[in-house]
Design a protein around this motif. Structure first.
Motif, PDB file in Angstrom:
ATOM      1  N   ARG A 150       0.833  -1.210   0.000  1.00 32.50           N
ATOM      2  CA  ARG A 150       0.000   0.000   0.000  1.00 32.50           C
ATOM      3  C   ARG A 150       0.865   1.256   0.000  1.00 32.50           C
ATOM      4  O   ARG A 150       0.548   2.249  -0.672  1.00 32.50           O
ATOM      5  CB  ARG A 150      -0.936   0.009   1.208  1.00 32.50           C
ATOM      6  N   LEU A 151       1.937   1.243   0.754  1.00 27.95           N
ATOM      7  CA  LEU A 151       2.829   2.394   0.810  1.00 27.95           C
ATOM      8  C   LEU A 151       3.469   2.661  -0.543  1.00 27.95           C
ATOM      9  O   LEU A 151       3.461   3.804  -1.040  1.00 27.95           O
ATOM     10  CB  LEU A 151       3.921   2.161   1.864  1.00 27.95           C
ATOM     11  N   VAL A 152       4.014   1.613  -1.159  1.00 27.96           N
ATOM     12  CA  VAL A 152       4.667   1.783  -2.459  1.00 27.96           C
ATOM     13  C   VAL A 152       3.662   2.263  -3.505  1.00 27.96           C
ATOM     14  O   VAL A 152       3.947   3.159  -4.308  1.00 27.96           O
ATOM     15  CB  VAL A 152       5.331   0.465  -2.897  1.00 27.96           C
ATOM     16  N   LYS A 153       2.479   1.689  -3.506  1.00 27.16           N
ATOM     17  CA  LYS A 153       1.451   2.105  -4.467  1.00 27.16           C
ATOM     18  C   LYS A 153       1.047   3.555  -4.246  1.00 27.16           C
ATOM     19  O   LYS A 153       0.882   4.326  -5.200  1.00 27.16           O
ATOM     20  CB  LYS A 153       0.232   1.196  -4.366  1.00 27.16           C
ATOM     21  N   ALA A 154       0.877   3.954  -2.995  1.00 26.68           N
ATOM     22  CA  ALA A 154       0.475   5.331  -2.698  1.00 26.68           C
ATOM     23  C   ALA A 154       1.541   6.323  -3.144  1.00 26.68           C
ATOM     24  O   ALA A 154       1.230   7.390  -3.693  1.00 26.68           O
ATOM     25  CB  ALA A 154       0.203   5.480  -1.200  1.00 26.68           C
ATOM     26  N   ILE A 155       2.816   5.995  -2.917  1.00 26.29           N
ATOM     27  CA  ILE A 155       3.894   6.892  -3.351  1.00 26.29           C
ATOM     28  C   ILE A 155       3.923   6.987  -4.870  1.00 26.29           C
ATOM     29  O   ILE A 155       4.082   8.066  -5.450  1.00 26.29           O
ATOM     30  CB  ILE A 155       5.250   6.409  -2.800  1.00 26.29           C
ATOM     31  N   ALA A 156       3.777   5.846  -5.540  1.00 25.56           N
ATOM     32  CA  ALA A 156       3.786   5.840  -7.006  1.00 25.56           C
ATOM     33  C   ALA A 156       2.603   6.631  -7.569  1.00 25.56           C
ATOM     34  O   ALA A 156       2.751   7.383  -8.543  1.00 25.56           O
ATOM     35  CB  ALA A 156       3.766   4.408  -7.520  1.00 25.56           C
ATOM     36  N   ASP A 157       1.426   6.476  -6.965  1.00 19.32           N
ATOM     37  CA  ASP A 157       0.230   7.155  -7.464  1.00 19.32           C
ATOM     38  C   ASP A 157       0.319   8.663  -7.280  1.00 19.32           C
ATOM     39  O   ASP A 157      -0.106   9.438  -8.140  1.00 19.32           O
ATOM     40  CB  ASP A 157      -1.017   6.627  -6.754  1.00 19.32           C
ATOM     41  N   THR A 158       0.844   9.096  -6.118  1.00 18.36           N
ATOM     42  CA  THR A 158       0.872  10.527  -5.798  1.00 18.36           C
ATOM     43  C   THR A 158       2.199  11.186  -6.133  1.00 18.36           C
ATOM     44  O   THR A 158       2.331  12.403  -5.999  1.00 18.36           O
ATOM     45  CB  THR A 158       0.577  10.741  -4.304  1.00 18.36           C
ATOM     46  N   LYS A 159       3.198  10.359  -6.535  1.00 20.03           N
ATOM     47  CA  LYS A 159       4.525  10.853  -6.923  1.00 20.03           C
ATOM     48  C   LYS A 159       5.259  11.555  -5.786  1.00 20.03           C
ATOM     49  O   LYS A 159       6.061  12.460  -6.013  1.00 20.03           O
ATOM     50  CB  LYS A 159       4.429  11.778  -8.141  1.00 20.03           C
ATOM     51  N   GLY A 160       4.963  11.167  -4.550  1.00 17.89           N
ATOM     52  CA  GLY A 160       5.667  11.780  -3.439  1.00 17.89           C
ATOM     53  C   GLY A 160       5.223  11.236  -2.105  1.00 17.89           C
ATOM     54  O   GLY A 160       4.211  10.534  -1.995  1.00 17.89           O
ATOM     55  N   LEU A 161       5.977  11.586  -1.066  1.00 22.63           N
ATOM     56  CA  LEU A 161       5.668  11.101   0.275  1.00 22.63           C
ATOM     57  C   LEU A 161       4.509  11.859   0.908  1.00 22.63           C
ATOM     58  O   LEU A 161       3.736  11.282   1.674  1.00 22.63           O
ATOM     59  CB  LEU A 161       6.916  11.221   1.168  1.00 22.63           C
ATOM     60  N   THR A 162       4.384  13.136   0.603  1.00 25.26           N
ATOM     61  CA  THR A 162       3.328  13.934   1.236  1.00 25.26           C
ATOM     62  C   THR A 162       1.946  13.419   0.854  1.00 25.26           C
ATOM     63  O   THR A 162       1.087  13.174   1.709  1.00 25.26           O
ATOM     64  CB  THR A 162       3.465  15.410   0.845  1.00 25.26           C
ATOM     65  N   GLY A 163       1.732  13.251  -0.445  1.00 29.99           N
ATOM     66  CA  GLY A 163       0.438  12.748  -0.898  1.00 29.99           C
ATOM     67  C   GLY A 163       0.177  11.337  -0.419  1.00 29.99           C
ATOM     68  O   GLY A 163      -0.949  10.991  -0.051  1.00 29.99           O
ATOM     69  N   ALA A 164       1.237  10.507  -0.407  1.00 31.14           N
ATOM     70  CA  ALA A 164       1.079   9.130   0.058  1.00 31.14           C
ATOM     71  C   ALA A 164       0.706   9.100   1.533  1.00 31.14           C
ATOM     72  O   ALA A 164      -0.152   8.317   1.962  1.00 31.14           O
ATOM     73  CB  ALA A 164       2.366   8.355  -0.184  1.00 31.14           C
ATOM     74  N   ALA A 165       1.367   9.944   2.334  1.00 30.21           N
ATOM     75  CA  ALA A 165       1.065   9.989   3.765  1.00 30.21           C
ATOM     76  C   ALA A 165      -0.381  10.406   4.008  1.00 30.21           C
ATOM     77  O   ALA A 165      -1.079   9.831   4.852  1.00 30.21           O
ATOM     78  CB  ALA A 165       2.028  10.952   4.464  1.00 30.21           C
ATOM     79  N   GLU A 166      -0.866  11.394   3.260  1.00 32.08           N
ATOM     80  CA  GLU A 166      -2.261  11.835   3.404  1.00 32.08           C
ATOM     81  C   GLU A 166      -3.223  10.714   3.036  1.00 32.08           C
ATOM     82  O   GLU A 166      -4.225  10.491   3.718  1.00 32.08           O
ATOM     83  CB  GLU A 166      -2.513  13.061   2.519  1.00 32.08           C
ATOM     84  N   ARG A 167      -2.922   9.993   1.959  1.00 33.17           N
ATOM     85  CA  ARG A 167      -3.806   8.908   1.530  1.00 33.17           C
ATOM     86  C   ARG A 167      -3.868   7.801   2.572  1.00 33.17           C
ATOM     87  O   ARG A 167      -4.940   7.223   2.811  1.00 33.17           O
ATOM     88  CB  ARG A 167      -3.327   8.332   0.198  1.00 33.17           C
ATOM     89  N   LEU A 168      -2.732   7.508   3.219  1.00 35.93           N
ATOM     90  CA  LEU A 168      -2.666   6.400   4.171  1.00 35.93           C
ATOM     91  C   LEU A 168      -2.997   6.810   5.599  1.00 35.93           C
ATOM     92  O   LEU A 168      -3.076   5.957   6.481  1.00 35.93           O
ATOM     93  CB  LEU A 168      -1.270   5.770   4.132  1.00 35.93           C
ATOM     94  N   GLY A 169      -3.159   8.120   5.842  1.00 34.81           N
ATOM     95  CA  GLY A 169      -3.490   8.571   7.184  1.00 34.81           C
ATOM     96  C   GLY A 169      -2.321   8.527   8.150  1.00 34.81           C
ATOM     97  O   GLY A 169      -2.507   8.289   9.349  1.00 34.81           O
ATOM     98  N   ILE A 170      -1.111   8.738   7.625  1.00 34.81           N
ATOM     99  CA  ILE A 170       0.078   8.775   8.473  1.00 34.81           C
ATOM    100  C   ILE A 170       0.797  10.092   8.215  1.00 34.81           C
ATOM    101  O   ILE A 170       0.448  10.836   7.288  1.00 34.81           O
ATOM    102  CB  ILE A 170       1.024   7.583   8.179  1.00 34.81           C
ATOM    103  N   ASN A 171       1.804  10.395   9.037  1.00 35.89           N
ATOM    104  CA  ASN A 171       2.524  11.634   8.797  1.00 35.89           C
ATOM    105  C   ASN A 171       3.709  11.405   7.857  1.00 35.89           C
ATOM    106  O   ASN A 171       4.108  10.273   7.580  1.00 35.89           O
ATOM    107  CB  ASN A 171       2.987  12.279  10.119  1.00 35.89           C
ATOM    108  N   HIS A 172       4.278  12.519   7.391  1.00 37.76           N
ATOM    109  CA  HIS A 172       5.341  12.460   6.388  1.00 37.76           C
ATOM    110  C   HIS A 172       6.560  11.705   6.898  1.00 37.76           C
ATOM    111  O   HIS A 172       7.152  10.878   6.183  1.00 37.76           O
ATOM    112  CB  HIS A 172       5.724  13.888   5.986  1.00 37.76           C
TER     113      HIS A 172
END
Length: 310
Positions: free
Chosen positions: A7-29
């Protein structure tokens, strides 16, 4: 590796960054940064190249994303099948529609549905674009379309007809279809760019001079308010405009502008008790308003649905 790693790898790939991935997963940067570093260290491979434009997945990350997509599809399929096995109509039901249909047609019907089925909780998602019912973005769609997705099942309940309208005080004697050409020199209102592809929008763009289209708006609700405010004349769905006493028809309903009104769901969900209850009840209620939706003169029951006539 755990599912959370995928899920983490997919979220980073989808949002092209850690900030967007963190928001999608409900965690901090910082947590996302730490987890990615640990995962890369454990696997012994680099999963992303860091560029100014964002995080670009490496081939190993692309393989993880592809597998995560397949896993999500499998989970969604299982979820739909389990939802279809329920015995009684209860639980949450997510319904997607647009603001126009919700305000001018569906809200009283949904209120009655809740009275009949108090154990079903409705989650209404307003969106003009089609949501992915295969991934459970929604369970049911109430849509104005002539081309429903082949992956969905449902029924066409009515045909939404449009006609030309203006303010009643500006047209005390009304107008006829024969007067249409003379109306092209008046001020018009039209739909915005996001809806420029629909037939009624193209017609106005092709027949009315650009300088006479002084107001464009990207919702049908906004278009109706603009005509009623006297900003210009414009084509509107009959079931929205007819109940408004301040508006008058300037043309007959235009068949070429019509769209179907559909009630849709995914095949795996159609036997779910709560989905079946919604399809049967709401479908039957909407059909009661078919005459008004299709451009015949409104009856009082529909007039009461209009915010402008309350």
């Amino acid at each position: 590796m755990s599912w959370d790693d995928f899920r983490l790898v997919k979220a980073i790939a989808d949002t092209k960054g850690l900030t967007g991935a963190a928001e999608r997963l409900g965690i901090n940067h910082s947590t996302a940064f730490r987890r990615l570093g640990q995962l890369e260290e454990n696997l012994g491979v680099r999963l992303f190249e860091r560029h100014r434009s964002g995080y670009a997945p490496t081939p190993p990350a692309e393989e993880m994303v592809a597998l995560a997509d397949r896993m999500e599809d499998e989970v969604a399929t299982l979820s739909r099948k389990l939802a279809g096995c329920e015995l009684s109509p209860s639980g949450e039901l997510r319904v997607t529609t647009n603001d126009t249909l919700l305000m001018h047609l569906l809200t009283p019907i949904l209120g009655e549905f809740r009275s009949r089925f108090p154990n079903i909780r409705l989650d209404i998602v307003l969106a003009n674009q089609a949501l992915n019912l295969s991934k459970r973005d929604a369970d049911i769609a109430v849509r104005a379309t002539d081309d429903p997705p082949e992956t969905l099942v449902g029924r066409r309940l009515a045909t939404i007809h449009w006609a030309l309208y203006g303010r009643r005080d500006a047209f005390p004697d009304g107008a006829t279809d024969a007067d249409l050409r003379s109306l092209y020199d008046r001020q018009w209102v039209s739909l915005g760019d996001n809806l420029s592809g629909i037939r009624v929008s193209r017609f106005v763009r092709e027949h009315v001079a650009a300088q006479n289209i002084g107001f464009r708006v990207n919702t049908v609700l906004g278009l109706t308010e603009a005509v009623e405010a006297g900003i210009g004349i414009g084509y509107l769905p009959c079931f929205i405009a007819d109940p408004r006493p301040g508006l008058v028809r300037l043309s007959s309903p235009v068949v070429e502008f019509s769209t179907g009104l559909w009630l849709l769901t995914h095949p795996d969900l159609r036997h779910s008790a709560r989905v079946r209850a919604f399809l049967d009840f709401v479908g039957a209620e909407i059909i009661k308003y078919r005459a008004a939706i299709e451009g015949e003169r409104p009856f009082e029951a529909l007039r009461e649905l209009s915010p402008a006539a309350r």
